[in-house]
Enzyme design. Structure first.
Site, PDB file in Angstrom:
ATOM      1  N   ASN A   1       0.855  -1.185   0.000  1.00 25.24           N
ATOM      2  CA  ASN A   1       0.000   0.000   0.000  1.00 25.24           C
ATOM      3  C   ASN A   1       0.898   1.244   0.000  1.00 25.24           C
ATOM      4  OD1 ASN A   1       0.740   0.671   2.725  1.00 25.24           O
ATOM      5  ND2 ASN A   1      -0.879  -0.643   3.521  1.00 25.24           N
TER       6      ASN A   1
ATOM      7  N   GLU B   1       3.345   1.523   2.984  1.00 29.24           N
ATOM      8  CA  GLU B   1       4.368   0.476   2.945  1.00 29.24           C
ATOM      9  C   GLU B   1       5.417   0.778   1.872  1.00 29.24           C
ATOM     10  OE1 GLU B   1       1.542  -3.259   4.418  1.00 29.24           O
ATOM     11  OE2 GLU B   1       1.732  -2.759   2.291  1.00 29.24           O
TER      12      GLU B   1
ATOM     13  N   ASP C   1      -6.037  -7.849   1.371  1.00 26.44           N
ATOM     14  CA  ASP C   1      -6.216  -9.288   1.170  1.00 26.44           C
ATOM     15  C   ASP C   1      -7.114  -9.551  -0.034  1.00 26.44           C
ATOM     16  OD1 ASP C   1      -4.767  -9.636   3.537  1.00 26.44           O
ATOM     17  OD2 ASP C   1      -6.578  -9.739   4.768  1.00 26.44           O
TER      18      ASP C   1
END
Length: 309
Positions: free
Chosen positions: A192, A195, A260
């Site tokens: 993301n 990150e 996820d």
């Protein structure tokens, strides 16, 4: 539009956890401490982490197997039951001296009041059998997903990656931390925005973002990089191109588990013959659905079909 992913086969490996939600209302402050008193009226338990990735994949109609470590405890039994009900083939290393990870969230009037994490990092030696499990299971799957939550479940990732590359598998990684060297040679990474910035540093414009992204692809020998950017949508960096994908969500309620859903949908699409670009657009639609739900909630095939209709 009708989607058929029944021929897709995906193997997921990584950190699994059990997500518990306590829902209630609050109308007063505790006399014992300056905190709200929540009257719990409903409890919900779902699969989290790599387990949620596997449930997303199974919900889309694909065949999926899951490799991870859990404890010989009630949480491990609950998680296994949820996964088996979702038609996920579980290949778990069960250990007496390991605690199944639990994330407990207490919500009052729709707002999260507190989160409590129950976890114990496993010993490196204890997880050695996971490499053998991975070697046995990987041959029967077209796409491999490594879901890294930094909890130790992918301690032996380097050897798993080497084996997957020797078999010419499509390898997708949801990364964690500031050192991505263990992910070298993956087909696609899906960090993301935060990150990605943790690894490459911040950027002030799109040109700088592109330079950082393509540099990372070259350094890690990646085929592509997909940066999820919250309200800014997604950026896919592939074959020297920056493909912008705009956010789809009409209303964002909870982003838990959205990553996820993204990597799970990508895996199913790629295992079904989609291009990276088409798979990313499909994953973006799926993410737009799940962020409108409360808590960790996987995508359903019919929801994705409605979203792309």
């Amino acid at each position: 539009m009708s989607l058929n992913f029944s021929q897709a086969t995906v193997l997921v490996a990584g950190d699994v956890m059990l997500d518990r939600y306590w829902f209630g209302d609050t109308a007063r402050i505790s006399p014992e401490a300056p905190v709200p008193v929540v009257h719990v009226a409903k409890v919900r338990t779902t699969a989290g982490g790599a387990a949620n990735v596997a449930v997303n994949i199974a919900n889309l109609g694909a065949r999926t197997s899951l490799i991870s470590a859990i404890g010989r405890d009630a949480a491990g039994e609950d998680l296994t039951e949820i996964l088996e009900t979702a038609r996920v083939n579980c290949h778990f290393l069960r250990a007496d001296d390991f605690q199944t990870i639990i994330k407990l969230r207490l919500l009052a009037r729709g707002q999260q009041v507190v989160r409590a994490d129950f976890e114990k990092r496993p010993e490196r030696e204890m997880l050695l059998p996971l490499s053998d499990l991975f070697t046995k299971q990987s041959a029967g799957h077209a796409v491999i997903v490594f879901s890294d939550y930094g909890k130790g479940g992918l301690t032996h990732l380097v050897s798993m990656m080497e084996h997957a590359r020797r078999q010419n598998k499509v390898v997708l990684v949801d990364p964690k931390g500031s050192d991505y060297s263990a992910y070298r040679g993956a087909t696609l990474l899906t960090p993301n925005r935060d990150e990605f910035a943790q690894v490459t540093g911040s950027w002030s414009n799109e040109e700088e973002l592109e330079r950082k992204a393509f540099s990372l692809c070259e350094h890690l020998e990646l085929k592509a990089l997909l940066v999820t950017r919250s309200e800014e949508g997604m950026s896919l960096f592939v074959e020297g191109r920056h493909v912008r994908i705009h956010a789809e969500a009409r209303e964002v309620y909870d982003v838990s588990g959205a990553g996820d859903t993204v990597i799970g949908t990508l895996a199913v699409a790629l295992a079904s013959g989609y291009t990276l670009e088409d798979a990313a657009f499909l994953a973006n639609r799926a993410a737009g659905v799940v962020v409108g739900k409360v808590g960790t909630a996987p995508i359903l095939l019919e929801e994705l079909e409605r979203a792309i209709a």
